[in-house]
Design a protein around this motif. Structure first.
Motif, PDB file in Angstrom:
ATOM      1  N   ILE A 164     102.043  78.003  58.016  1.00  0.00           N
ATOM      2  CA  ILE A 164     101.954  76.406  58.523  1.00  0.00           C
ATOM      3  C   ILE A 164     101.920  76.798  60.051  1.00  0.00           C
ATOM      4  CG2 ILE A 164     103.142  74.324  58.521  1.00  0.00           C
ATOM      5  CD1 ILE A 164     104.691  75.150  56.120  1.00  0.00           C
ATOM      6  N   GLU A 165     100.957  76.528  60.559  1.00  0.00           N
ATOM      7  CA  GLU A 165     100.987  76.549  62.408  1.00  0.00           C
ATOM      8  C   GLU A 165     100.582  75.115  62.761  1.00  0.00           C
ATOM      9  OE1 GLU A 165      97.868  79.478  62.395  1.00  0.00           O
ATOM     10  OE2 GLU A 165      99.181  81.220  61.956  1.00  0.00           O
ATOM     11  N   GLY A 166     101.578  74.470  62.943  1.00  0.00           N
ATOM     12  CA  GLY A 166     101.475  72.984  63.310  1.00  0.00           C
ATOM     13  C   GLY A 166     100.677  72.149  62.328  1.00  0.00           C
ATOM     14  N   PRO A 167      99.573  71.495  62.709  1.00  0.00           N
ATOM     15  CA  PRO A 167      98.802  70.803  61.594  1.00  0.00           C
ATOM     16  C   PRO A 167      98.010  71.460  60.810  1.00  0.00           C
ATOM     17  CG  PRO A 167      97.704  70.583  63.804  1.00  0.00           C
ATOM     18  CD  PRO A 167      99.160  71.395  63.948  1.00  0.00           C
ATOM     19  N   VAL A 168      98.055  72.849  60.754  1.00  0.00           N
ATOM     20  CA  VAL A 168      97.057  73.629  60.149  1.00  0.00           C
ATOM     21  C   VAL A 168      97.797  74.645  59.120  1.00  0.00           C
ATOM     22  CG1 VAL A 168      95.524  75.439  60.220  1.00  0.00           C
ATOM     23  CG2 VAL A 168      95.628  73.678  61.986  1.00  0.00           C
ATOM     24  N   LEU A 169      97.294  74.555  57.896  1.00  0.00           N
ATOM     25  CA  LEU A 169      97.837  75.428  56.856  1.00  0.00           C
ATOM     26  C   LEU A 169      96.890  76.336  56.523  1.00  0.00           C
ATOM     27  CD1 LEU A 169      98.891  72.803  54.217  1.00  0.00           C
ATOM     28  CD2 LEU A 169     100.086  73.354  56.290  1.00  0.00           C
ATOM     29  N   ARG A 170      97.392  77.694  56.504  1.00  0.00           N
ATOM     30  CA  ARG A 170      96.501  78.715  56.295  1.00  0.00           C
ATOM     31  C   ARG A 170      96.883  79.087  54.643  1.00  0.00           C
ATOM     32  NH1 ARG A 170      98.521  83.015  60.277  1.00  0.00           N
ATOM     33  NH2 ARG A 170      97.585  84.572  58.770  1.00  0.00           N
ATOM     34  N   VAL A 171      95.772  79.158  53.879  1.00  0.00           N
ATOM     35  CA  VAL A 171      95.841  79.083  52.196  1.00  0.00           C
ATOM     36  C   VAL A 171      94.942  80.140  51.756  1.00  0.00           C
ATOM     37  CG1 VAL A 171      96.823  76.751  52.385  1.00  0.00           C
ATOM     38  CG2 VAL A 171      94.336  77.404  51.803  1.00  0.00           C
ATOM     39  N   ARG A 172      95.189  80.487  50.633  1.00  0.00           N
ATOM     40  CA  ARG A 172      94.019  81.314  49.615  1.00  0.00           C
ATOM     41  C   ARG A 172      94.014  80.605  48.274  1.00  0.00           C
ATOM     42  NH1 ARG A 172      93.200  86.187  52.329  1.00  0.00           N
ATOM     43  NH2 ARG A 172      94.756  86.894  53.460  1.00  0.00           N
ATOM     44  N   GLY A 173      93.079  80.465  47.834  1.00  0.00           N
ATOM     45  CA  GLY A 173      92.927  79.903  46.579  1.00  0.00           C
ATOM     46  C   GLY A 173      91.779  78.836  46.402  1.00  0.00           C
ATOM     47  N   LEU A 174      91.127  78.508  47.464  1.00  0.00           N
ATOM     48  CA  LEU A 174      90.097  77.359  47.541  1.00  0.00           C
ATOM     49  C   LEU A 174      88.978  78.001  47.024  1.00  0.00           C
ATOM     50  CD1 LEU A 174      91.449  75.564  50.653  1.00  0.00           C
ATOM     51  CD2 LEU A 174      91.587  74.656  48.538  1.00  0.00           C
ATOM     52  N   ASP A 175      87.854  76.785  46.536  1.00  0.00           N
ATOM     53  CA  ASP A 175      86.699  77.148  46.119  1.00  0.00           C
ATOM     54  C   ASP A 175      85.721  76.072  46.643  1.00  0.00           C
ATOM     55  OD1 ASP A 175      87.232  74.937  44.538  1.00  0.00           O
ATOM     56  OD2 ASP A 175      87.062  75.921  42.636  1.00  0.00           O
ATOM     57  N   CYS A 176      86.162  75.348  47.723  1.00  0.00           N
ATOM     58  CA  CYS A 176      85.151  74.181  48.118  1.00  0.00           C
ATOM     59  C   CYS A 176      84.532  74.476  49.307  1.00  0.00           C
ATOM     60  CB  CYS A 176      85.906  72.785  48.094  1.00  0.00           C
ATOM     61  SG  CYS A 176      87.362  73.043  49.527  1.00  0.00           S
ATOM     62  N   LEU A 177      83.427  73.539  49.484  1.00  0.00           N
ATOM     63  CA  LEU A 177      82.663  73.646  50.709  1.00  0.00           C
ATOM     64  C   LEU A 177      83.373  73.667  52.139  1.00  0.00           C
ATOM     65  CD1 LEU A 177      79.629  71.573  49.734  1.00  0.00           C
ATOM     66  CD2 LEU A 177      79.370  74.103  50.445  1.00  0.00           C
ATOM     67  N   ASP A 178      82.861  74.107  53.114  1.00  0.00           N
ATOM     68  CA  ASP A 178      83.305  74.199  54.318  1.00  0.00           C
ATOM     69  C   ASP A 178      83.372  72.630  54.884  1.00  0.00           C
ATOM     70  OD1 ASP A 178      84.551  74.991  56.944  1.00  0.00           O
ATOM     71  OD2 ASP A 178      82.567  74.963  57.678  1.00  0.00           O
ATOM     72  N   GLY A 179      84.372  72.113  55.378  1.00  0.00           N
ATOM     73  CA  GLY A 179      84.317  70.549  56.058  1.00  0.00           C
ATOM     74  C   GLY A 179      84.566  69.500  54.901  1.00  0.00           C
ATOM     75  N   THR A 180      85.133  70.103  53.469  1.00  0.00           N
ATOM     76  CA  THR A 180      85.434  69.003  52.821  1.00  0.00           C
ATOM     77  C   THR A 180      86.582  68.208  53.100  1.00  0.00           C
ATOM     78  OG1 THR A 180      84.575  70.649  50.792  1.00  0.00           O
ATOM     79  CG2 THR A 180      86.512  68.832  50.458  1.00  0.00           C
ATOM     80  N   PRO A 181      86.569  66.983  52.866  1.00  0.00           N
ATOM     81  CA  PRO A 181      87.708  65.926  53.226  1.00  0.00           C
ATOM     82  C   PRO A 181      88.948  65.983  52.500  1.00  0.00           C
ATOM     83  CG  PRO A 181      85.693  64.992  53.118  1.00  0.00           C
ATOM     84  CD  PRO A 181      85.222  66.300  52.366  1.00  0.00           C
ATOM     85  N   LEU A 182      89.947  66.226  53.179  1.00  0.00           N
ATOM     86  CA  LEU A 182      91.513  66.287  52.139  1.00  0.00           C
ATOM     87  C   LEU A 182      91.927  64.932  51.991  1.00  0.00           C
ATOM     88  CD1 LEU A 182      93.801  68.258  51.714  1.00  0.00           C
ATOM     89  CD2 LEU A 182      94.783  67.687  54.115  1.00  0.00           C
ATOM     90  N   LEU A 183      92.383  65.149  50.894  1.00  0.00           N
ATOM     91  CA  LEU A 183      92.989  63.544  50.297  1.00  0.00           C
ATOM     92  C   LEU A 183      94.512  63.927  50.132  1.00  0.00           C
ATOM     93  CD1 LEU A 183      90.534  62.505  47.405  1.00  0.00           C
ATOM     94  CD2 LEU A 183      90.608  61.895  49.749  1.00  0.00           C
ATOM     95  N   ASP A 184      95.122  64.955  49.705  1.00  0.00           N
ATOM     96  CA  ASP A 184      96.729  65.081  49.435  1.00  0.00           C
ATOM     97  C   ASP A 184      96.864  66.314  49.235  1.00  0.00           C
ATOM     98  OD1 ASP A 184      99.096  63.791  48.969  1.00  0.00           O
ATOM     99  OD2 ASP A 184      98.501  63.288  46.860  1.00  0.00           O
ATOM    100  N   LEU A 185      98.125  66.708  49.618  1.00  0.00           N
ATOM    101  CA  LEU A 185      98.977  67.818  49.377  1.00  0.00           C
ATOM    102  C   LEU A 185     100.244  67.650  48.815  1.00  0.00           C
ATOM    103  CD1 LEU A 185      98.479  69.012  53.076  1.00  0.00           C
ATOM    104  CD2 LEU A 185      97.145  70.090  51.100  1.00  0.00           C
ATOM    105  N   LYS A 186     100.608  68.290  47.921  1.00  0.00           N
ATOM    106  CA  LYS A 186     101.783  68.118  46.942  1.00  0.00           C
ATOM    107  C   LYS A 186     102.215  69.490  46.425  1.00  0.00           C
ATOM    108  CE  LYS A 186      99.502  64.930  44.062  1.00  0.00           C
ATOM    109  NZ  LYS A 186      99.751  63.663  43.737  1.00  0.00           N
ATOM    110  N   PRO A 187     103.711  69.920  46.325  1.00  0.00           N
ATOM    111  CA  PRO A 187     104.174  70.947  45.550  1.00  0.00           C
ATOM    112  C   PRO A 187     103.320  71.121  44.191  1.00  0.00           C
ATOM    113  CG  PRO A 187     105.974  69.754  46.417  1.00  0.00           C
ATOM    114  CD  PRO A 187     104.796  68.984  46.690  1.00  0.00           C
ATOM    115  N   ALA A 188     102.971  72.060  43.801  1.00  0.00           N
ATOM    116  CA  ALA A 188     102.355  72.185  42.383  1.00  0.00           C
ATOM    117  C   ALA A 188     103.361  71.954  41.267  1.00  0.00           C
ATOM    118  CB  ALA A 188     101.662  73.532  42.094  1.00  0.00           C
ATOM    119  N   HIS A 189     102.790  71.255  40.517  1.00  0.00           N
ATOM    120  CA  HIS A 189     103.602  71.066  39.237  1.00  0.00           C
ATOM    121  C   HIS A 189     104.511  72.147  38.638  1.00  0.00           C
ATOM    122  CE1 HIS A 189     105.053  68.410  36.181  1.00  0.00           C
ATOM    123  NE2 HIS A 189     104.526  67.524  36.688  1.00  0.00           N
ATOM    124  N   SER A 190     103.966  73.194  38.397  1.00  0.00           N
ATOM    125  CA  SER A 190     104.895  74.395  37.772  1.00  0.00           C
ATOM    126  C   SER A 190     105.899  74.789  38.748  1.00  0.00           C
ATOM    127  CB  SER A 190     103.682  75.560  37.408  1.00  0.00           C
ATOM    128  OG  SER A 190     103.024  76.006  38.630  1.00  0.00           O
TER     129      SER A 190
END
Lengths: 156, 156
Positions: free
Chosen positions: B121-147
């Motif tokens: 977590i670098e300020g307002p930017v999260l570095r992640v692995r595991g996405l499959d969407c297009l560059d520029g995709t609008p974000l709607l929500d973030l939450k701890p995964a259910h499991s």
């Protein structure tokens, strides 16, 4: 819950710009045993009470091919939730936490997601277990759960 | 993809009422290596390429308490997708299948969901692995995964 309601100590609300970047259509309605937020379980239980997901026309046509053997991801709209809190004090915690560190229904875009067990498909109605939302919650989307997708497709 | 595009044999489109039952606000933007839908992987890989999730103000304040040890559920808006297909012919299948039996981006409410590994977590930017969407995709929500939520809370 309206934004006018009292905040708990340490909670921070922001000015919600009410920008409408995209629109949603309710495609169905979820029927559960829970009439008040305080009655809802903290999270869904795959052995919990049976609930019904009613899919509205014309989207009931999109149920073709759905398998009861596959766990189902359900996305729904938490239409009773306020949307302006960035820090929240959940029940049972004594200090505020960021909204994105919680699965609280209070979120900028108040969407819920659950993985449920699909028991039966009866026309436009799905009988499922594993939900935790209020009775009458609007339905947004249904899709095979990710883990199930991996299991189904990794073999072939 | 616009609704005007040609349908494949067997696909069925419906009149989309364009009812606006609820509105969404884009709360950030997702940066990935994929510029075209055909370049996107079929599904995210937790060991796949690093992507960045940029959270817009004031919602960056809601990242407080997020743990890199917890898998993160990401919800986003598939803003390039048509919304009117009830039956679809995905690539590699020879017969149409209902939209709700697929994780295709074409859906009445085109939302994507992924569970990602949060690297930093670098300020307002999260570095992640595991996405499959297009560059520029609008974000709607973030939450701890259910499991992860189950693991974190079942002990106490």
């Amino acid at each position: 819950m309206s934004p006018q309601q009292a905040r708990r100590p340490g909670e921070i609300a922001v000015e919600h710009p009410q920008a409408s970047d995209a629109w949603l259509q309710y495609i169905g309605r979820i029927h559960t045993p829970w009439q008040r937020r305080e009655d809802c379980p903290r999270q869904g239980d795959l052995d919990g009470p049976e609930c019904q997901i009613e899919v509205f026309q014309p989207w009931d046509q999109a149920l073709v091919g759905l398998q009861t053997t596959t766990p189902l991801e359900v996305l729904y709209w938490l239409d009773q939730s306020r949307r302006d809190l960035v820090l929240q004090c959940p029940t049972g915690r004594d200090h505020p936490v960021g909204t994105f560190a919680l699965r609280s229904p209070v979120r900028p875009n108040p969407m819920g997601s659950s993985v449920v067990r699909l028991i039966a498909i009866e026309g436009p109605v799905l009988r499922v277990r594993g939900l935790d939302c209020l009775d009458g919650t609007p339905l947004l989307d249904l899709k095979p759960a990710h883990s199930a997708f991996i299991r189904t497709h990794s073999g072939g």
